[in-house]
Design a protein around this motif. Structure first.
Motif, PDB file in Angstrom:
ATOM      1  N   MET A 127       0.854  -0.907  -0.072  1.00  0.00           N
ATOM      2  CA  MET A 127       0.570   0.344   0.058  1.00  0.00           C
ATOM      3  C   MET A 127       0.961   1.096  -0.309  1.00  0.00           C
ATOM      4  SD  MET A 127      -1.165  -0.050   4.550  1.00  0.00           S
ATOM      5  CE  MET A 127      -0.912   0.792   4.804  1.00  0.00           C
ATOM      6  N   ALA A 128       0.499   2.096  -0.824  1.00  0.00           N
ATOM      7  CA  ALA A 128       1.124   3.252  -0.694  1.00  0.00           C
ATOM      8  C   ALA A 128       0.656   4.940   0.365  1.00  0.00           C
ATOM      9  CB  ALA A 128       1.081   4.499  -2.418  1.00  0.00           C
ATOM     10  N   MET A 129       1.481   5.271   0.570  1.00  0.00           N
ATOM     11  CA  MET A 129       1.018   6.599   1.478  1.00  0.00           C
ATOM     12  C   MET A 129       0.002   7.237   0.902  1.00  0.00           C
ATOM     13  SD  MET A 129       3.791   9.589   3.548  1.00  0.00           S
ATOM     14  CE  MET A 129       3.941  10.239   1.589  1.00  0.00           C
ATOM     15  N   ASP A 130      -1.235   7.623   1.604  1.00  0.00           N
ATOM     16  CA  ASP A 130      -2.299   8.603   1.057  1.00  0.00           C
ATOM     17  C   ASP A 130      -3.033   8.154   0.123  1.00  0.00           C
ATOM     18  OD1 ASP A 130      -1.514  10.014   3.454  1.00  0.00           O
ATOM     19  OD2 ASP A 130      -0.101  11.687   1.697  1.00  0.00           O
ATOM     20  N   LYS A 131      -2.764   6.449  -0.210  1.00  0.00           N
ATOM     21  CA  LYS A 131      -3.704   6.146  -1.499  1.00  0.00           C
ATOM     22  C   LYS A 131      -4.873   5.361  -0.326  1.00  0.00           C
ATOM     23  CE  LYS A 131      -1.435   6.713  -4.760  1.00  0.00           C
ATOM     24  NZ  LYS A 131      -2.061   6.525  -6.850  1.00  0.00           N
ATOM     25  N   ASN A 132      -6.039   5.664  -0.908  1.00  0.00           N
ATOM     26  CA  ASN A 132      -7.289   4.349  -1.713  1.00  0.00           C
ATOM     27  C   ASN A 132      -7.690   3.081  -1.329  1.00  0.00           C
ATOM     28  OD1 ASN A 132      -7.721   7.275  -0.164  1.00  0.00           O
ATOM     29  ND2 ASN A 132      -9.819   7.071  -1.424  1.00  0.00           N
ATOM     30  N   SER A 133      -6.557   2.403  -1.812  1.00  0.00           N
ATOM     31  CA  SER A 133      -6.251   1.200  -2.339  1.00  0.00           C
ATOM     32  C   SER A 133      -4.930   0.255  -1.758  1.00  0.00           C
ATOM     33  CB  SER A 133      -6.552   1.383  -3.581  1.00  0.00           C
ATOM     34  OG  SER A 133      -5.200   1.937  -4.866  1.00  0.00           O
ATOM     35  N   CYS A 134      -5.000  -0.789  -1.817  1.00  0.00           N
ATOM     36  CA  CYS A 134      -3.671  -2.065  -1.698  1.00  0.00           C
ATOM     37  C   CYS A 134      -3.993  -2.587  -3.117  1.00  0.00           C
ATOM     38  CB  CYS A 134      -4.687  -3.028  -0.784  1.00  0.00           C
ATOM     39  SG  CYS A 134      -3.899  -4.608  -0.285  1.00  0.00           S
ATOM     40  N   VAL A 135      -2.204  -2.341  -3.305  1.00  0.00           N
ATOM     41  CA  VAL A 135      -2.213  -3.585  -4.740  1.00  0.00           C
ATOM     42  C   VAL A 135      -1.289  -4.667  -4.527  1.00  0.00           C
ATOM     43  CG1 VAL A 135      -1.018  -3.411  -6.631  1.00  0.00           C
ATOM     44  CG2 VAL A 135      -1.489  -1.074  -5.267  1.00  0.00           C
ATOM     45  N   VAL A 136      -2.725  -5.965  -5.327  1.00  0.00           N
ATOM     46  CA  VAL A 136      -2.061  -7.408  -5.269  1.00  0.00           C
ATOM     47  C   VAL A 136      -0.847  -7.736  -6.545  1.00  0.00           C
ATOM     48  CG1 VAL A 136      -2.536  -9.549  -4.590  1.00  0.00           C
ATOM     49  CG2 VAL A 136      -3.789  -7.775  -3.631  1.00  0.00           C
ATOM     50  N   LEU A 137       0.460  -8.200  -5.939  1.00  0.00           N
ATOM     51  CA  LEU A 137       0.966  -8.391  -7.100  1.00  0.00           C
ATOM     52  C   LEU A 137       1.218  -9.951  -7.479  1.00  0.00           C
ATOM     53  CD1 LEU A 137       3.763  -5.625  -6.221  1.00  0.00           C
ATOM     54  CD2 LEU A 137       2.143  -5.534  -8.149  1.00  0.00           C
ATOM     55  N   ASP A 138       0.910 -10.840  -8.635  1.00  0.00           N
ATOM     56  CA  ASP A 138       1.838 -11.645  -8.462  1.00  0.00           C
ATOM     57  C   ASP A 138       3.796 -11.074  -9.183  1.00  0.00           C
ATOM     58  OD1 ASP A 138       2.276 -14.223  -9.907  1.00  0.00           O
ATOM     59  OD2 ASP A 138       1.006 -14.372 -10.640  1.00  0.00           O
ATOM     60  N   ILE A 139       4.441 -12.217  -7.354  1.00  0.00           N
ATOM     61  CA  ILE A 139       6.039 -11.863  -7.967  1.00  0.00           C
ATOM     62  C   ILE A 139       6.565 -12.129  -9.733  1.00  0.00           C
ATOM     63  CG2 ILE A 139       6.193 -11.601  -5.786  1.00  0.00           C
ATOM     64  CD1 ILE A 139       8.166 -14.084  -5.129  1.00  0.00           C
ATOM     65  N   ARG A 140       4.980 -13.747 -10.547  1.00  0.00           N
ATOM     66  CA  ARG A 140       5.962 -14.304 -11.092  1.00  0.00           C
ATOM     67  C   ARG A 140       5.604 -12.822 -12.771  1.00  0.00           C
ATOM     68  NH1 ARG A 140       2.075 -18.891 -10.680  1.00  0.00           N
ATOM     69  NH2 ARG A 140       1.066 -17.157 -10.109  1.00  0.00           N
ATOM     70  N   VAL A 141       4.809 -12.138 -12.683  1.00  0.00           N
ATOM     71  CA  VAL A 141       4.269 -11.321 -13.314  1.00  0.00           C
ATOM     72  C   VAL A 141       4.201 -10.072 -12.776  1.00  0.00           C
ATOM     73  CG1 VAL A 141       3.125 -10.291 -15.416  1.00  0.00           C
ATOM     74  CG2 VAL A 141       3.003 -12.890 -14.980  1.00  0.00           C
ATOM     75  N   PRO A 142       5.498  -9.364 -12.300  1.00  0.00           N
ATOM     76  CA  PRO A 142       5.074  -8.137 -11.150  1.00  0.00           C
ATOM     77  C   PRO A 142       4.775  -6.832 -11.899  1.00  0.00           C
ATOM     78  CG  PRO A 142       7.869  -8.992 -11.324  1.00  0.00           C
ATOM     79  CD  PRO A 142       6.608  -9.335 -12.375  1.00  0.00           C
ATOM     80  N   THR A 143       5.416  -6.167 -12.433  1.00  0.00           N
ATOM     81  CA  THR A 143       4.834  -4.637 -13.112  1.00  0.00           C
ATOM     82  C   THR A 143       3.885  -4.514 -13.017  1.00  0.00           C
ATOM     83  OG1 THR A 143       6.959  -5.225 -14.875  1.00  0.00           O
ATOM     84  CG2 THR A 143       5.926  -3.327 -15.043  1.00  0.00           C
ATOM     85  N   PHE A 144       3.088  -4.997 -13.264  1.00  0.00           N
ATOM     86  CA  PHE A 144       1.447  -4.601 -12.838  1.00  0.00           C
ATOM     87  C   PHE A 144       0.505  -5.457 -12.051  1.00  0.00           C
ATOM     88  CE2 PHE A 144       2.264  -3.850 -17.665  1.00  0.00           C
ATOM     89  CZ  PHE A 144       2.503  -2.971 -18.247  1.00  0.00           C
ATOM     90  N   PRO A 145       0.068  -4.287 -11.338  1.00  0.00           N
ATOM     91  CA  PRO A 145      -0.582  -4.807 -10.175  1.00  0.00           C
ATOM     92  C   PRO A 145      -1.694  -5.699 -10.763  1.00  0.00           C
ATOM     93  CG  PRO A 145      -0.988  -2.976 -10.182  1.00  0.00           C
ATOM     94  CD  PRO A 145       0.065  -3.062 -11.412  1.00  0.00           C
ATOM     95  N   THR A 146      -1.916  -7.665 -10.345  1.00  0.00           N
ATOM     96  CA  THR A 146      -3.221  -8.441 -10.414  1.00  0.00           C
ATOM     97  C   THR A 146      -3.972  -7.601 -10.001  1.00  0.00           C
ATOM     98  OG1 THR A 146      -1.131  -9.949 -10.064  1.00  0.00           O
ATOM     99  CG2 THR A 146      -2.924 -10.696 -10.571  1.00  0.00           C
ATOM    100  N   ALA A 147      -4.309  -6.909  -8.974  1.00  0.00           N
ATOM    101  CA  ALA A 147      -5.653  -6.710  -8.847  1.00  0.00           C
ATOM    102  C   ALA A 147      -5.364  -4.837  -7.377  1.00  0.00           C
ATOM    103  CB  ALA A 147      -5.915  -7.671  -7.224  1.00  0.00           C
TER     104      ALA A 147
END
Length: 156
Positions: A55-75
């Protein structure tokens, strides 16, 4: 740390998620994700080590990453105010809890991924901003949340 003891991830003010492998070198981590704002927390899925959340500072969301394809958030799991805490279910590969300044603790089912995750499967509305949470590893029906000067134990 991932399920084992050799791989771990960290986040920082530069907005990157860095993955380290103790078997190789601590001097050259892999940057697996980059955000424009500082990242505050990272949580590794203990049941499926391919997934981490941040999660990023002052952001309204949590990012889920697949480390096999990490460049773009999975969710991306949204709140109506800043996210303060994330915790994976210790007994499930596809459940995560997020909490934030919107006074909500939300449990998400990620099993439909890579389809977008729109709504949580369970929500708890507290009377104040939730600062931290922890999912019990030994009693997986229970989640603890910290708010104001209180600790609440929730049955899920």
């Amino acid at each position: 740390f991932a399920r084992g003891t050799d791989v771990f991830a960290s986040v920082g003010a530069d907005g990157s998620v860095r993955m380290y492998d103790l078997r190789i070198s601590l001097e050259h981590p892999d940057i697996i994700f980059q955000e424009t704002t500082p990242l505050l927390r990272v949580a590794w899925n203990k049941q499926d080590p391919n997934f981490i959340a941040t999660m990023a500072m002052d952001k309204n969301s949590c990012v889920v990453l697949d480390i096999r394809v990490p460049t773009f958030p999975t969710a991306e799991l949204g709140h109506s105010a800043c996210v303060n805490a994330i915790c994976w279910a210790p007994h499930s590969t596809s459940h995560i809890c997020t909490a934030g300044d919107d006074s909500q603790a939300l449990i998400w089912d990620l099993s439909p991924m890579p389809k977008p995750i729109q709504d949580p499967i369970l929500a708890y509305d507290a009377e104040a901003e939730i600062n931290q949470l922890q999912w019990s590893a030994s009693q997986t029906d229970w989640i603890a949340i910290a708010l104001s000067k209180k600790l609440r134990i929730l049955r899920v």
